[in-house]
Design an enzyme around this catalytic site. Structure first.
Site, mmCIF file in Angstrom:
data_model
loop_
_atom_site.group_PDB
_atom_site.id
_atom_site.type_symbol
_atom_site.label_atom_id
_atom_site.label_comp_id
_atom_site.label_asym_id
_atom_site.label_seq_id
_atom_site.Cartn_x
_atom_site.Cartn_y
_atom_site.Cartn_z
ATOM 1 N N MET A 26 -116.255 36.840 9.374
ATOM 2 C CA MET A 26 -115.917 35.883 8.323
ATOM 3 C C MET A 26 -116.923 34.730 8.333
ATOM 4 O O MET A 26 -116.670 33.660 7.790
ATOM 5 C CB MET A 26 -114.493 35.351 8.498
ATOM 6 N N HIS A 30 -121.358 32.666 15.817
ATOM 7 C CA HIS A 30 -121.718 32.091 17.112
ATOM 8 C C HIS A 30 -122.209 33.225 18.006
ATOM 9 O O HIS A 30 -122.277 34.390 17.558
ATOM 10 C CB HIS A 30 -120.516 31.349 17.715
ATOM 11 N N GLY A 32 -120.892 34.932 20.184
ATOM 12 C CA GLY A 32 -119.980 36.089 20.299
ATOM 13 C C GLY A 32 -120.271 37.116 19.211
ATOM 14 O O GLY A 32 -120.399 38.322 19.480
ATOM 15 N N HIS A 33 -120.407 36.647 17.966
ATOM 16 C CA HIS A 33 -120.725 37.577 16.869
ATOM 17 C C HIS A 33 -122.077 38.259 17.116
ATOM 18 O O HIS A 33 -122.232 39.454 16.875
ATOM 19 C CB HIS A 33 -120.830 36.819 15.540
HETATM 20 O O1 PAF Z 1 -112.159 38.976 13.000
HETATM 21 C C1 PAF Z 1 -112.497 38.598 11.872
HETATM 22 O O2 PAF Z 1 -113.421 37.810 11.701
HETATM 23 C C2 PAF Z 1 -111.743 39.126 10.664
HETATM 24 O O3 PAF Z 1 -110.400 39.307 10.939
HETATM 25 C C3 PAF Z 1 -112.356 40.415 10.070
HETATM 26 C C4 PAF Z 1 -112.287 41.569 11.051
HETATM 27 C C5 PAF Z 1 -113.811 40.155 9.689
HETATM 28 C C6 PAF Z 1 -111.586 40.825 8.816
HETATM 29 O O4 PAF Z 1 -111.630 39.832 7.847
#
Ligand code: PAF
Length: 279
Positions: A26, A30, A32-33
């Protein structure tokens, strides 16, 4: 790296047989992503990350409007992390008409813990994740263990619906003091930020007690919740559950301690796996 908004354009860009690896997000990215993007890159190409703040998974009193949106910075970070495509649909690209078909995940997994405090949350998550999977058609998709229940719910949806995607899990990335990285940490003021590591600390103590042989789950949960409350947190839950299905804990089976609590206006979640508890 290319940024794409429309599903049709994304499908045209991706060759159907490519073993695409996908990281849904979303935004407000950071480390983590970015660690999930790196895992994706080890398991497939092209690597696609989505950025979409999914209204469906926010309740009426949740932070949809104020959810941090940092698109330009996110795109730069993703390019540097080795992503090939950013799929960033607008609401009208992903929901061209009001969504009336929803994915209802298994109640035993989704109606407890987060689902109890955020009714409809996992319906919103599963519905958008399925829609994103249909747009991206990935071979693998990577989800963070920070959202432990979400990971299990998505895995179960994939199995139930026989979706042709393998779900991989990325470890939670933490600050030095233990605070799990989260897009919502930006809401914390300096005093709250100093207090925030307590959430991971109480879970770590539960882990240590279980590893030392304790099986009095209720006492462990209550002690952790009381410590948080004594330091100004409003606790939604602290719970010890089985890793496999979030069922009631059993001595000797892999467990996870999970918590959600509010510090000021910010709701934080965290968890600790206890994979080899004392028998
Ligand atoms: O974890 C998230 O950021 C959200 O729940 C996701 C998996 C992108 C779905 O909108």
């Amino acid at each position: 790296m290319k940024v794409i908004e429309r599903i049709a354009e994304l499908r045209a860009a991706l060759a159907p047989g490519d073993p695409a690896a996908f990281v849904p997000t979303m935004g407000n990215l950071h480390a983590g992503h970015l660690s999930l993007v790196r895992i994706a890159a080890e398991h497939g190409r092209p690597v696609i990350a989505s950025i979409f703040v999914n209204r469906l998974q926010f309740g009426p009193s949740d932070d949809f409007e104020r959810y941090p949106r940092t698109f330009e910075r996110d795109v730069e970070l993703l390019a540097r992390a080795g992503c090939d495509y950013v799929f960033a649909p607008t609401e009208s690209d992903l929901y061209p008409e009001p969504q009336v078909c929803f994915v209802h995940p298994r109640a035993a997994l989704a109606d407890t813990l987060e689902g109890r405090f955020r009714p409809g949350f996992f319906v919103g998550v599963c519905t958008v994740v399925l829609k994103l999977f249909n747009a991206v058609r990935p071979h693998v998709a990577v989800f963070g263990k920070k959202d432990y229940q979400q990971l299990l719910v998505v895995r179960d949806m994939v199995a139930q619906l026989a979706l042709p995607v393998r779900i991989l899990a990325g470890e939670t990335v933490r600050e030095t003091g233990g605070l799990a990285l989260s897009s919502r940490n930006v809401y914390l003021d300096p005093r709250e930020r100093a207090e925030a590591p307590r959430l991971s600390a109480v879970l770590q103590r539960i882990e240590q007690s279980i590893n030392a042989g304790s099986t009095d789950w209720t006492r462990l949960e209550e002690a952790a919740a009381a410590e948080l409350a004594a330091h100004g947190w409003r606790v939604d839950y602290v719970a010890v559950r089985r890793c496999a299905d979030l069922g009631e804990p059993r001595a000797g089976s892999p467990l996870v301690a999970l918590a959600a609590a509010r510090l000021g206006h910010t709701r934080l979640i965290d968890n600790r796996e206890i994979v080899d508890p004392a028998r």
